[in-house]
Design a protein around this motif. Structure first.
Motif, PDB file in Angstrom:
ATOM      1  N   THR B 133       0.832  -1.211   0.000  1.00  0.00           N
ATOM      2  CA  THR B 133       0.000   0.000   0.000  1.00  0.00           C
ATOM      3  C   THR B 133       0.865   1.259   0.000  1.00  0.00           C
ATOM      4  O   THR B 133       0.507   2.249  -0.607  1.00  0.00           O
ATOM      5  CB  THR B 133      -0.954   0.022   1.205  1.00  0.00           C
ATOM      6  OG1 THR B 133      -0.195  -0.061   2.398  1.00  0.00           O
ATOM      7  CG2 THR B 133      -1.946  -1.090   1.143  1.00  0.00           C
ATOM      8  N   PHE B 134       2.005   1.212   0.649  1.00  0.00           N
ATOM      9  CA  PHE B 134       2.848   2.405   0.676  1.00  0.00           C
ATOM     10  C   PHE B 134       3.503   2.662  -0.675  1.00  0.00           C
ATOM     11  O   PHE B 134       3.868   3.784  -0.974  1.00  0.00           O
ATOM     12  CB  PHE B 134       3.889   2.320   1.793  1.00  0.00           C
ATOM     13  CG  PHE B 134       3.394   2.931   3.065  1.00  0.00           C
ATOM     14  CD1 PHE B 134       2.322   2.385   3.720  1.00  0.00           C
ATOM     15  CD2 PHE B 134       3.983   4.073   3.582  1.00  0.00           C
ATOM     16  CE1 PHE B 134       1.826   2.958   4.872  1.00  0.00           C
ATOM     17  CE2 PHE B 134       3.492   4.651   4.738  1.00  0.00           C
ATOM     18  CZ  PHE B 134       2.418   4.090   5.381  1.00  0.00           C
ATOM     19  N   ARG B 135       3.627   1.625  -1.477  1.00  0.00           N
ATOM     20  CA  ARG B 135       4.141   1.832  -2.827  1.00  0.00           C
ATOM     21  C   ARG B 135       3.186   2.751  -3.603  1.00  0.00           C
ATOM     22  O   ARG B 135       3.618   3.683  -4.260  1.00  0.00           O
ATOM     23  CB  ARG B 135       4.250   0.470  -3.507  1.00  0.00           C
ATOM     24  CG  ARG B 135       4.682   0.496  -4.936  1.00  0.00           C
ATOM     25  CD  ARG B 135       4.564  -0.880  -5.522  1.00  0.00           C
ATOM     26  NE  ARG B 135       3.188  -1.371  -5.394  1.00  0.00           N
ATOM     27  CZ  ARG B 135       2.801  -2.590  -5.712  1.00  0.00           C
ATOM     28  NH1 ARG B 135       3.677  -3.467  -6.140  1.00  0.00           N
ATOM     29  NH2 ARG B 135       1.556  -2.968  -5.585  1.00  0.00           N
ATOM     30  N   GLU B 136       1.885   2.509  -3.482  1.00  0.00           N
ATOM     31  CA  GLU B 136       0.921   3.353  -4.192  1.00  0.00           C
ATOM     32  C   GLU B 136       0.788   4.716  -3.531  1.00  0.00           C
ATOM     33  O   GLU B 136       0.580   5.716  -4.192  1.00  0.00           O
ATOM     34  CB  GLU B 136      -0.446   2.675  -4.239  1.00  0.00           C
ATOM     35  CG  GLU B 136      -0.600   1.734  -5.388  1.00  0.00           C
ATOM     36  CD  GLU B 136       0.252   0.500  -5.199  1.00  0.00           C
ATOM     37  OE1 GLU B 136       1.337   0.428  -5.813  1.00  0.00           O
ATOM     38  OE2 GLU B 136      -0.137  -0.373  -4.416  1.00  0.00           O
ATOM     39  N   ARG B 137       0.889   4.729  -2.222  1.00  0.00           N
ATOM     40  CA  ARG B 137       0.832   6.016  -1.520  1.00  0.00           C
ATOM     41  C   ARG B 137       1.925   6.948  -2.019  1.00  0.00           C
ATOM     42  O   ARG B 137       1.725   8.153  -2.125  1.00  0.00           O
ATOM     43  CB  ARG B 137       0.999   5.802  -0.011  1.00  0.00           C
ATOM     44  CG  ARG B 137      -0.310   5.770   0.744  1.00  0.00           C
ATOM     45  CD  ARG B 137      -0.068   5.426   2.180  1.00  0.00           C
ATOM     46  NE  ARG B 137       0.535   6.531   2.913  1.00  0.00           N
ATOM     47  CZ  ARG B 137      -0.156   7.515   3.461  1.00  0.00           C
ATOM     48  NH1 ARG B 137      -1.445   7.542   3.358  1.00  0.00           N
ATOM     49  NH2 ARG B 137       0.457   8.478   4.109  1.00  0.00           N
ATOM     50  N   GLU B 138       3.065   6.391  -2.349  1.00  0.00           N
ATOM     51  CA  GLU B 138       4.180   7.216  -2.812  1.00  0.00           C
ATOM     52  C   GLU B 138       3.794   7.989  -4.074  1.00  0.00           C
ATOM     53  O   GLU B 138       4.082   9.180  -4.193  1.00  0.00           O
ATOM     54  CB  GLU B 138       5.382   6.299  -3.078  1.00  0.00           C
ATOM     55  CG  GLU B 138       6.702   7.002  -3.230  1.00  0.00           C
ATOM     56  CD  GLU B 138       7.034   7.902  -2.060  1.00  0.00           C
ATOM     57  OE1 GLU B 138       6.758   7.514  -0.907  1.00  0.00           O
ATOM     58  OE2 GLU B 138       7.559   8.995  -2.307  1.00  0.00           O
ATOM     59  N   ASP B 139       3.108   7.303  -5.004  1.00  0.00           N
ATOM     60  CA  ASP B 139       2.664   7.986  -6.219  1.00  0.00           C
ATOM     61  C   ASP B 139       1.714   9.130  -5.882  1.00  0.00           C
ATOM     62  O   ASP B 139       1.809  10.224  -6.442  1.00  0.00           O
ATOM     63  CB  ASP B 139       1.956   6.995  -7.149  1.00  0.00           C
ATOM     64  CG  ASP B 139       2.944   6.135  -7.912  1.00  0.00           C
ATOM     65  OD1 ASP B 139       4.143   6.479  -7.895  1.00  0.00           O
ATOM     66  OD2 ASP B 139       2.533   5.135  -8.506  1.00  0.00           O
ATOM     67  N   LEU B 140       0.782   8.861  -4.968  1.00  0.00           N
ATOM     68  CA  LEU B 140      -0.202   9.882  -4.641  1.00  0.00           C
ATOM     69  C   LEU B 140       0.435  11.020  -3.843  1.00  0.00           C
ATOM     70  O   LEU B 140       0.023  12.171  -3.954  1.00  0.00           O
ATOM     71  CB  LEU B 140      -1.367   9.265  -3.866  1.00  0.00           C
ATOM     72  CG  LEU B 140      -2.183   8.278  -4.695  1.00  0.00           C
ATOM     73  CD1 LEU B 140      -3.260   7.645  -3.851  1.00  0.00           C
ATOM     74  CD2 LEU B 140      -2.804   8.971  -5.884  1.00  0.00           C
ATOM     75  N   MET B 141       1.441  10.683  -3.052  1.00  0.00           N
ATOM     76  CA  MET B 141       2.172  11.735  -2.338  1.00  0.00           C
ATOM     77  C   MET B 141       2.854  12.657  -3.348  1.00  0.00           C
ATOM     78  O   MET B 141       2.936  13.863  -3.135  1.00  0.00           O
ATOM     79  CB  MET B 141       3.232  11.107  -1.438  1.00  0.00           C
ATOM     80  CG  MET B 141       2.670  10.484  -0.199  1.00  0.00           C
ATOM     81  SD  MET B 141       2.266  11.742   0.960  1.00  0.00           S
ATOM     82  CE  MET B 141       0.822  11.116   1.692  1.00  0.00           C
ATOM     83  N   ASP B 142       3.351  12.070  -4.435  1.00  0.00           N
ATOM     84  CA  ASP B 142       3.951  12.894  -5.489  1.00  0.00           C
ATOM     85  C   ASP B 142       2.910  13.830  -6.091  1.00  0.00           C
ATOM     86  O   ASP B 142       3.216  14.968  -6.436  1.00  0.00           O
ATOM     87  CB  ASP B 142       4.551  12.006  -6.577  1.00  0.00           C
ATOM     88  CG  ASP B 142       5.897  11.436  -6.172  1.00  0.00           C
ATOM     89  OD1 ASP B 142       6.422  11.884  -5.135  1.00  0.00           O
ATOM     90  OD2 ASP B 142       6.412  10.557  -6.873  1.00  0.00           O
ATOM     91  N   VAL B 143       1.682  13.330  -6.212  1.00  0.00           N
ATOM     92  CA  VAL B 143       0.603  14.187  -6.707  1.00  0.00           C
ATOM     93  C   VAL B 143       0.404  15.363  -5.752  1.00  0.00           C
ATOM     94  O   VAL B 143       0.351  16.518  -6.159  1.00  0.00           O
ATOM     95  CB  VAL B 143      -0.708  13.384  -6.848  1.00  0.00           C
ATOM     96  CG1 VAL B 143      -1.871  14.304  -7.150  1.00  0.00           C
ATOM     97  CG2 VAL B 143      -0.577  12.333  -7.925  1.00  0.00           C
ATOM     98  N   TYR B 144       0.323  15.038  -4.484  1.00  0.00           N
ATOM     99  CA  TYR B 144       0.157  16.078  -3.460  1.00  0.00           C
ATOM    100  C   TYR B 144       1.270  17.110  -3.567  1.00  0.00           C
ATOM    101  O   TYR B 144       1.036  18.305  -3.522  1.00  0.00           O
ATOM    102  CB  TYR B 144       0.214  15.429  -2.067  1.00  0.00           C
ATOM    103  CG  TYR B 144      -1.109  15.378  -1.354  1.00  0.00           C
ATOM    104  CD1 TYR B 144      -2.140  14.620  -1.866  1.00  0.00           C
ATOM    105  CD2 TYR B 144      -1.313  16.063  -0.164  1.00  0.00           C
ATOM    106  CE1 TYR B 144      -3.347  14.558  -1.207  1.00  0.00           C
ATOM    107  CE2 TYR B 144      -2.519  16.006   0.491  1.00  0.00           C
ATOM    108  CZ  TYR B 144      -3.530  15.248  -0.032  1.00  0.00           C
ATOM    109  OH  TYR B 144      -4.725  15.190   0.622  1.00  0.00           O
ATOM    110  N   GLU B 145       2.494  16.624  -3.699  1.00  0.00           N
ATOM    111  CA  GLU B 145       3.624  17.547  -3.706  1.00  0.00           C
ATOM    112  C   GLU B 145       3.625  18.414  -4.944  1.00  0.00           C
ATOM    113  O   GLU B 145       3.876  19.616  -4.881  1.00  0.00           O
ATOM    114  CB  GLU B 145       4.934  16.763  -3.614  1.00  0.00           C
ATOM    115  CG  GLU B 145       6.092  17.637  -3.245  1.00  0.00           C
ATOM    116  CD  GLU B 145       7.388  17.075  -3.759  1.00  0.00           C
ATOM    117  OE1 GLU B 145       7.833  16.052  -3.247  1.00  0.00           O
ATOM    118  OE2 GLU B 145       7.947  17.670  -4.685  1.00  0.00           O
TER     119      GLU B 145
END
Lengths: 162, 420
Positions: B133-145
């Motif tokens: 799950t944290f692998r996908e969170r990383e992509d979405l965190m990039d979106v946030y950033e």
């Protein structure tokens, strides 16, 4: 029939094997690890990290001491004192940011009418003793001088959105 | 014959330093052997007084503090606050801003559920889940950033819209001694276009990832043994206890503010509301999985609309939102507006407003009272976690002590918003 398949599925640990197969596949898959201190994940041009004070190309500091950032700071982390300089312009005599208070909301940068205070891409700064993270004007100007190229590039990229 | 030994209940502290207590929850458990007789949650260790703090801050200054309430679904908190302020102001929000908000809200929902499912599984023994799950969170965190400049505490929404439009390029990986040109090219494939292209690429990949989570958990007999029949709440009790969100829907009550009281552009979105049957931890897990799929659907619809319709993202009422920088630097009137807004702040007409949104955890509401000044007179925050935590006792009673972690996990507890 369903009963029989269910029995065999239960007996042969079918769903566990399926899960293991998945993790096994990833065991041999290409790794996505980023070796952090040596390499970094991509960083966007809007990134809000350590603060910096900027100068104009002439070497004159940008900040005019309007105190908008001090007023808008939600955490009350900025302290400014101003005085009239010999040439008649108003400049800050003191510009402190307490990074321990700062919540990195970016409002100071948003409010600054002359793009003097900015938040840079730097995220790996530290202090070794109490007070090290209390940034004074010379420290902020030094950060700005060091990274001016990157800062200017990021502001230019973001200018059309603001 | 010797007298019977005196048997007494055993009381232990679960937390605040227990890794499965999700932050700083302290649960006082009264045990009879291994069976929980009473579970008494003690909160307040993360209390920061956000509501009181808001009374001494201008309307805009309060906004970044809202990020820090539920710190795994940041933009949703801001959303409720912005809606409340907009209701008081009667401000119009541009349509594009509404779509951006809905899209980011759904991205946030995926982020939140990913963290919940990952850590919930981790707590009760499925170690690997959190890695996936944290692998996908990383992509979405990039979106946030890319959107806001911060991976977590975004401060992106504003009363009257959102701060900036979505960026039209994504940051790229660079070549280094660990990654050769070919690897970097592969990593950057999805990052060639705009942010919307990046999110679209993610939404195309995401359903397959959810299938992976389901392969690992849904049929897994250990996962089922730990969650099926644990923490059962009947629909009547769920309503009586003030449950909202997946906790309520897991019990079989179809209640979703996005459908029942549509805000922003949710009435134009096509999505389904998943509902559980038994009201146990397993059903709530299934509801969350399906909500991620539905959120993915909504994000896709938003991307399609945002592609076709460029436009302003914040209101042009300069008593509410500052004018664009270009104009501010050129015009006197705009400069005055800019200075007034960042020193004095906006003035909100006197009145009261309550705005609630379907937060990933349930109903998050902001009740704001204005006395006409530049600061809120009072702000009350309704956090979904608080009533859920209050029901811990009812859910945990009669279960084994190991089930306490399963129950805390299913509540999706974040102490930041429970303690405020």
């Amino acid at each position: 029939m369903e009963k029989i398949t269910n029995f065999f599925k239960t007996f042969l640990l079918f769903e566990l094997v399926k899960g293991m197969a998945l993790t096994g596949r990833y065991f041999f898959a290409r790794k996505i690890t980023v070796q952090f201190p040596e390499e970094k994940t991509p960083q966007g041009f809007r990134f809000r990290g350590l603060h910096a004070q900027r100068r104009y190309a002439s070497g004159e500091e940008r900040c005019i001491g309007c105190k908008l950032c001090e007023a808008v700071c939600p955490a009350l982390a900025i302290n400014i004192e101003t005085e009239e300089r010999e040439d008649g312009t108003r400049r800050t005599t003191r510009y402190d940011i307490d990074l321990m208070k700062c919540i990195f909301c970016g409002f100071c940068e948003e409010s600054c009418p002359v793009d003097a205070i900015v938040e840079t891409r730097i995220l790996e700064y530290h202090g070794e003793k109490r007070g090290d993270l209390y940034y004074t004007k010379p420290m902020l100007l030094a950060v700005g001088d060091k990274y001016e190229e990157q800062i200017a590039k990021d502001r230019a990229a973001d200018a059309k959105y603001r | 014959m010797p007298a019977m030994a005196e048997i007494r209940n055993y009381t232990i502290n679960f937390g605040p330093q227990h890794p499965a207590a999700h932050g700083v929850l302290r649960l006082v458990l009264e045990l009879d052997g291994e069976v929980i007789v009473r579970a008494d949650p003690h909160i307040g260790l993360l209390h920061r007084g956000t509501e009181k703090l808001a009374e001494t801050r201008t309307w805009l200054q309060t906004l970044p503090y809202l990020d820090r309430l539920d710190y795994v679904s940041m933009m949703c908190n801001e959303h409720a606050y912005c809606l409340a302020v907009e209701r008081l102001l009667g401000a119009e929000v541009p349509l594009r801003a509404q779509y951006i908000r809905v899209m980011m809200d759904e991205v946030t929902r995926i982020l939140n559920h990913l963290l919940n499912i990952g850590t919930h599984a981790l707590d009760i023994g499925a170690m690997t889940m959190v890695l996936y799950t944290f692998r996908e969170r990383e992509d979405l965190m990039d979106v946030y950033e890319a959107v806001s400049g911060a991976r977590l505490h975004a401060a992106y929404y504003r009363p009257g819209g959102v701060y900036r439009d979505l960026p039209d390029r994504m940051p790229q990986y660079v070549q280094n001694k660990f990654k050769n040109a070919e690897t970097v090219k592969r990593l950057n494939e999805a990052r060639q276009g705009s942010l919307l292209d990046f999110i679209e690429d993610f939404t195309n990949r995401f359903p397959a990832y959810v299938d992976e989570y389901e392969t690992l958990l849904t049929d897994n007999r250990i996962w089922k043994q730990r969650t099926v029949g644990v923490g059962v709440v009947s629909p009547e009790r769920a309503l009586a206890l003030g449950f909202t969100g997946p906790m309520l829907r897991g019990s079989g009550v179809e209640w979703d503010l996005r459908k029942k009281q549509p805000y922003e552009v949710y009435d134009r979105m096509e999505f389904d509301v998943p509902v559980g049957v038994n009201g146990d931890c397993y059903d709530r897990y299934l509801v969350r999985i399906e909500e991620m799929r539905q959120a993915n659907r909504i994000v896709k619809q938003c991307i399609d609309w945002l592609r076709m319709n460029p436009g302003p993202v914040i209101t042009d009422n300069h008593k509410v939102a500052p004018p664009p920088r270009e104009k501010m630097k050129a015009g006197m009137e705009e400069l005055i507006h800019h200075f007034k807004l960042f020193t004095e702040g906006m003035h909100v007409p006197p009145g009261e407003a309550y705005a609630a949104i379907e937060h990933p955890k349930g109903e998050f509401g902001v009740y704001a009272i204005s006395d006409g000044g530049n600061k809120p007179y009072r702000i009350k925050l309704r956090s979904p976690g608080f009533p859920h935590l209050a029901a811990t006792d009812e859910m945990a009673k009669g279960h084994m002590i190991a089930d306490a972690t399963a129950i805390i996990g299913t509540i999706d507890l974040v102490l930041g918003d429970t303690d405020r």
